[in-house]
Enzyme design. Sequence first.
Site, short mmCIF file in Angstrom:
data_model
loop_
_atom_site.label_atom_id
_atom_site.label_comp_id
_atom_site.label_asym_id
_atom_site.label_seq_id
_atom_site.Cartn_x
_atom_site.Cartn_y
_atom_site.Cartn_z
N LYS A 29 38.65 33.63 41.73
CA LYS A 29 39.52 33.24 40.61
C LYS A 29 40.96 33.55 40.99
O LYS A 29 41.23 34.61 41.58
CB LYS A 29 39.10 34.02 39.36
CG LYS A 29 39.85 33.65 38.09
CD LYS A 29 39.32 34.43 36.89
CE LYS A 29 40.02 34.05 35.60
NZ LYS A 29 39.50 34.80 34.43
N SER A 68 38.08 32.05 30.44
CA SER A 68 39.09 31.55 31.34
C SER A 68 38.61 31.35 32.78
O SER A 68 39.27 30.64 33.54
CB SER A 68 40.29 32.50 31.36
OG SER A 68 39.91 33.75 31.91
N SER A 127 35.58 36.02 29.32
CA SER A 127 36.02 35.03 30.31
C SER A 127 35.10 34.85 31.51
O SER A 127 35.31 33.93 32.30
CB SER A 127 37.42 35.37 30.80
OG SER A 127 38.37 34.96 29.85
#
Lengths: 487, 94
Positions: free
Chosen positions: A79, A154, A178
């Site tokens: 990420k 996210s 997330s």
Amino acid sequence: MELFKLTIEELHKQLIEKKVKPSEILDSIYKRIESVDPKIKAYLLLTKELAYNMAKKAEEKIMKNENITELTGIPVAIKDNMCLEGVPTTCAAKMLEGYKPPYTATVLERLKDAGAVFLGKLNMDEYAFGSSTENSSFFPTRNPWDLERVPGGSSGGSAAAVAADLCIAALGSDTGGSIKQPAALCGITGLKPTYGRVSRYGLIAFASSLDQIGPMTKTIKDNAILLKYIAGKDKKDSTTADIKVIDFAENLECDIKKFKIGIPKEYFIEGIQDEVKENVLSAIEFFRKKGAQIIDISLPHTDYAIDVYYIIAPAEASSNLARFDGVQYGLRDTEAENIIDMYKNSRQKGFGKETKRRIMLGTYVLSSGYYDAYYKKAQKVRTLIKQDFNFAFEKVDVIITPTSPTTAFKIGEKISDPLTMYLSDIFTIAPNLAALPGISIPCGFDKNNLPIGLQIIGKPFKEDDLYKIAYLYQKETNWHLKKPDIN
Amino acid sequence: MAILKKDVEYIAHLSRLNVSEDEKEEYSKQLSNIIQHIERLNELNTDNVEPTYYALDIKNVFREDKIEESIDKEKVFNSAPLIEKNGFKVPKII
């Protein structure tokens, strides 16, 4: 055999038996990315040169039979809120476009030491503010199960990349859900570890009392392997716990009859999609049949968790994001003649809508005259939420709930109404406020063929309980083996 | 409590953000909605409840005060928008 489809466990076996080389795995995955990622848009950046260098080193280790771990030669994607020295790290924020950090996050140092190979950086909501990855400054990521829908967020890029076989495993980060929510919406396995289990050094901070990095994988076994290498005390993050890291993947078998599973009535409320409820209930039935003791429990302050979260998280974020001021790194307005205008113009140009909204909300609840009414009140209710869990865990070992109230929603459906978007995290927020570990695993599909996620919440630092229970489920079900037909 | 346009202006200034007229309208509406939702917390009596800042017990961590190698200065300046000599350059403050 298409190598990109395999798991860490399967590839490791082939690697040590010298049936396949790390560079061949990379060839297979990059080819897959080339053909499929233009549709999914999971990656912000591919680090091919770095990856092939890392693969070469892994290959040397394997040839010499030296320092081989279960991750040696395994391609992992990251990420884009984790710093990797010299490699652009943007947090999917225009503010950080082109930023190359001068240091590497502890988790990535640890993966590198274990011999893992870094494929590239994955899309996310800007600064991890969001539940759909639509808040990325660059482009939205699409759900591999239906390209018109969001992958969640996210860590939407991470979840979509794992689901579409664009990596073998990925790292995500979780503040209010997330990792777990996108894992549910994309049909993969995602763990949010106990707060303090994994170092946050080098993770671009969102809400420092909540943020945790965790593994997002195709199976439980892979998840347990990855956690083992990233977990543990780090002197660079004083909030990491000095608690022994066990080999989570070594012993996944369990005697389910010894487990007491709590089912909180507050998580099976009106408004949750029928198919989500039905599939989670059948998973609970699976455990009952296997001999687990199923106990009805109550977590009475659940409904308030969302309000507590949307005070605490923006408050911490508004403070953390003060660092983006155009001085040391990131976007800078060069026209301004005084420093205040320079700050304001740089931040205006660099921040997206949701980021500004959260900074303002956080600034408001911390501002003079409102601090006690909002921020302190929220911290007090956080205590009540934590006490609910403490009380429940006197009677049960783990708690099972749905991960998210619905399956993946359409792109654009919730973006204009932030409050509705926030509600897609109602089931993941409460355990996060209490620092508890939680995992999402696939437990079925709805009539649109969209995956449904099951959340298992555990006691602090009892990730091994979550893994054991989920492993039993994955051994006897095949939801996690289903693959999207991407077209 | 409603967040009025003038409140948005004040909060934006504290946050060091510029907001356009349109954004003031939009944020006033959205922040009011969120604050209204959040105010449900007042239904709970928390007079005798201690606040939780960190959900797990954590203690202060001390270390020896000794000099260790840190990140190279040059590397840090590499990502700075404007530098001069050995510092970050900013508009005149005083």
